[in-house]
Design a protein around this motif. Structure first.
Motif, PDB file in Angstrom:
ATOM      1  N   GLN A 192      -2.106   4.265  -4.316  1.00 50.89           N
ATOM      2  CA  GLN A 192      -0.976   4.159  -3.549  1.00 50.89           C
ATOM      3  C   GLN A 192      -0.162   5.584  -2.549  1.00 50.89           C
ATOM      4  O   GLN A 192      -1.513   6.702  -2.582  1.00 50.89           O
ATOM      5  N   TYR A 195      -6.631   1.480   4.391  1.00 59.63           N
ATOM      6  CA  TYR A 195      -5.431   2.199   3.255  1.00 59.63           C
ATOM      7  C   TYR A 195      -4.617   2.734   5.202  1.00 59.63           C
ATOM      8  O   TYR A 195      -5.527   3.698   5.896  1.00 59.63           O
ATOM      9  N   ASP A 209      -5.618  -6.121   0.245  1.00 58.96           N
ATOM     10  CA  ASP A 209      -6.454  -7.594   0.024  1.00 58.96           C
ATOM     11  C   ASP A 209      -6.257  -8.710   0.665  1.00 58.96           C
ATOM     12  O   ASP A 209      -7.415  -9.629   0.587  1.00 58.96           O
ATOM     13  N   ARG A 235      -8.334  -5.896  -9.071  1.00 58.22           N
ATOM     14  CA  ARG A 235      -9.431  -4.821  -8.048  1.00 58.22           C
ATOM     15  C   ARG A 235      -9.294  -3.481  -9.450  1.00 58.22           C
ATOM     16  O   ARG A 235      -8.482  -3.084 -10.703  1.00 58.22           O
ATOM     17  N   SER A 269      -3.330  -5.156  -3.977  1.00 61.59           N
ATOM     18  CA  SER A 269      -2.971  -5.183  -3.385  1.00 61.59           C
ATOM     19  C   SER A 269      -2.613  -5.418  -1.870  1.00 61.59           C
ATOM     20  O   SER A 269      -3.670  -6.444  -1.495  1.00 61.59           O
ATOM     21  N   LEU A 294      -6.582   1.746  -7.656  1.00 59.03           N
ATOM     22  CA  LEU A 294      -6.146   1.192  -6.635  1.00 59.03           C
ATOM     23  C   LEU A 294      -5.176   2.284  -5.802  1.00 59.03           C
ATOM     24  O   LEU A 294      -5.081   2.938  -6.562  1.00 59.03           O
ATOM     25  N   THR A 345       0.665  -0.968  -0.178  1.00 60.06           N
ATOM     26  CA  THR A 345      -0.160  -0.032   0.471  1.00 60.06           C
ATOM     27  C   THR A 345       1.268   1.142   0.193  1.00 60.06           C
ATOM     28  O   THR A 345      -0.170   2.669  -0.415  1.00 60.06           O
TER      29      THR A 345
END
Ligand code: NG6
Ligand code: CA
Length: 504
Positions: A427, A84, A386, A422, A383, A425, A68
């Protein structure tokens, strides 16, 4: 026996067989600062990683697998919680005396396994804080920690190898404590009388890079971040850290071979300080960074061998990935730069550790489950956030509405059954970026474009940036001006995800 009864028996045994098939052991091999180009199976030509290549050949090699974040603590926070990390204050790179940042009242990745009846363990680097506060007694039991957030067994070091205290901890207690030589740790001021890298650089066996810090207490001839005193017998020797973790991981496998287990094997390589065991010193011809990559590859091979030996290879789901991208000079003069010898740690990607460009978070990612996961390659977007929802789905565990708010069930993609990952995403490298359909938008920000100390382009710009990753994986052509509608769409989407508080 009636036909009906026999039929029922057959159906029941098939059902339980199918269920058993969905309960493999899971070994998550998590390495520290390994780049997208650091393995031969990911295109490296100056270094050979035969054990990882074998794992890649028997499993699925992902080309769009992400941590992440571009540093350690936030990536690990997301892995553990399915959230996140930029949603939660205080999840940046932590000092070695930080309090635990993982909530103890929410579902966690090991918690999912535990709830499903697995035995769970972490062996290796932790770096998510320990105890309730910074002030703590290192000479007693320290809680909460890994054991309070889902691990039945923990054998860790608290933070990073370059931070004090340089000790191992087993189930919340420093290993080798000596009441006559109590440990003290302080990140604000010097404690005790021991030399520091700043005062006594002549005592160092590996110099710190200028202006990088790493000049506090010297342990094993290496200057660290932070001060410690006492615990002389409890301190590790860097050369034996990976061997100790490897042995503990093997012990856990052997002791738990009869029931399903989840092992989070969290290696320190190739994070600084890179100090390979004698056998690996000089082996790569790329300096110690290359040597510890070979050592890490060897350790992975040893784990594969142990699984084989215990008859577990077929029923073990293995994931291999890294917590963030690569860096050459991260604080010590260890020849990673001078002996680079054409090696490209980030492969074709731009940036590195700390960067909003791809090399910050796009990392090697392999999944193997012999006989179940068909070997191949996948460009599904996945990611590390997940993993929680994916394993919850595999083990049929319900998640509460506030659990794992950003974790999406990627089980089919992870096991190579689907190429659909996904759609979106986010970042994170301080600055946020968003990827959708191969378009990547990096938010404008005030941060510096370049970090001189690490020689890394951080991806920050006061202007919006837009890249088409399908044609420009190296993020060379900012298309923001040509596609203002895309910029608008993606920046709006990012705002929505931020405001909504979840994206599951
Ligand atoms: C940085 C350190 C770096 C490394 C990193 C954490 C300095 C100048 N640099 O602040 O050496 O420890 O933090 O790395 O102090 S991580 O992979 O655990 O996030
Ligand atoms: Ca890291």
């Amino acid at each position: 026996m009636s036909i009906r009864f026999l039929l029922l028996l057959a159906i029941l045994s098939m059902a339980s067989f199918a269920y058993a098939q969905q309960r493999p052991n899971v070994v998550l091999i998590y390495v520290d600062d390994l780049g997208y180009g650091d393995m031969s199976s990911y295109g490296a030509s100056k270094i050979k990683t035969p054990n990882l290549d074998k794992l890649a050949a028997q499993g699925v090699r992902f080309t769009r697998g992400y941590a992440t974040s571009a540093t350690c603590t936030p990536s690990r926070y997301a892995l553990m919680t399915g959230e996140y990390p930029w949603r939660k204050q205080g999840t940046g790179v932590l000092p070695g005396d930080a309090a635990l940042v993982v909530p103890i009242d929410k579902m966690t990745l090991p918690g999912v396994f535990k709830k499903a009846g697995y035995t769970t363990a972490i062996v290796g680097k932790w770096h998510l804080g320990l105890g309730e506060a910074v002030e703590k007694n290192w000479n007693g039991d320290i809680k909460p920690g890994p054991n309070e957030v889902g691990f039945d067994y923990s054998f860790i070091f608290p933070a990073t190898a370059d931070r004090v205290p340089t000790v191992f901890m087993e189930n919340g207690r420093v290993l080798g404590l000596d009441p006559a030589d109590p440990i003290q740790v302080n990140y604000r001021e010097k404690v005790g009388q021991e030399p520091t890298g700043k005062e006594n650089p002549e005592l160092l066996k590996m110099k710190a890079s200028p202006n990088h810090g790493h000049d506090n207490t010297i342990v094993n001839g290496i200057g660290r971040i932070g001060y410690m005193s006492g615990g002389t017998k409890a301190r590790w020797t860097d050369e034996e850290v990976p061997l100790t973790f490897l042995q503990k991981a093997k012990d856990f496998i052997v002791e738990n071979k009869k029931q399903p287990f989840f092992l989070f094997y969290s290696l320190t390589e190739p994070h600084v300080p890179r100090m390979p065991s004698t056998y690996f010193k000089g082996k790569s011809e790329l300096g110690y960074r290359g040597d510890v990559i070979l050592q890490m590859d060897w350790a992975v091979g040893e784990i594969l061998k142990e699984l084989e030996l215990q008859g577990l290879a077929k029923n073990t789901f293995i994931i291999f990935t890294s917590d963030n991208g690569p860096v050459l000079d991260d604080g010590y003069e260890d020849e990673a730069v001078t002996k680079q010898n054409g090696h490209m740690p980030a492969g074709p990607l731009r940036g590195g550790k700390y960067s909003a460009f791809e090399a910050g978070t796009r990392v090697p990612w392999i999944v193997s489950w012999p006989g179940k996961v068909k070997p191949g390659e996948s460009d599904a977007l996945i990611s590390q956030v997940d993993l929680l929802a994916s394993f919850a789905s595999m083990l049929r565990q319900q998640l509460g509405t506030t659990d794992a708010p950003d974790s999406q069930n990627m089980l089919l993609a992870l096991s190579g059954k689907s190429k659909q990952g996904r759609n979106i995403l986010v970042q994170h490298a301080g600055t946020l970026a968003i990827v959708k359909d191969n378009w990547k938008y990096i938010e404008p920000g005030k941060g510096p474009a370049y970090n001189k100390l690490t020689d890394i382009e951080l991806g920050n710009s006061p202007e919006p940036q837009l890249y088409d990753l399908s044609k420009d994986i190296g993020e060379r052509h900012n298309l923001a001006e040509q596609h203002p509608e895309k910029v608008k769409e993606l920046s709006k989407l990012l705002q929505e995800i931020k405001q909504k508080g979840n994206s599951r």
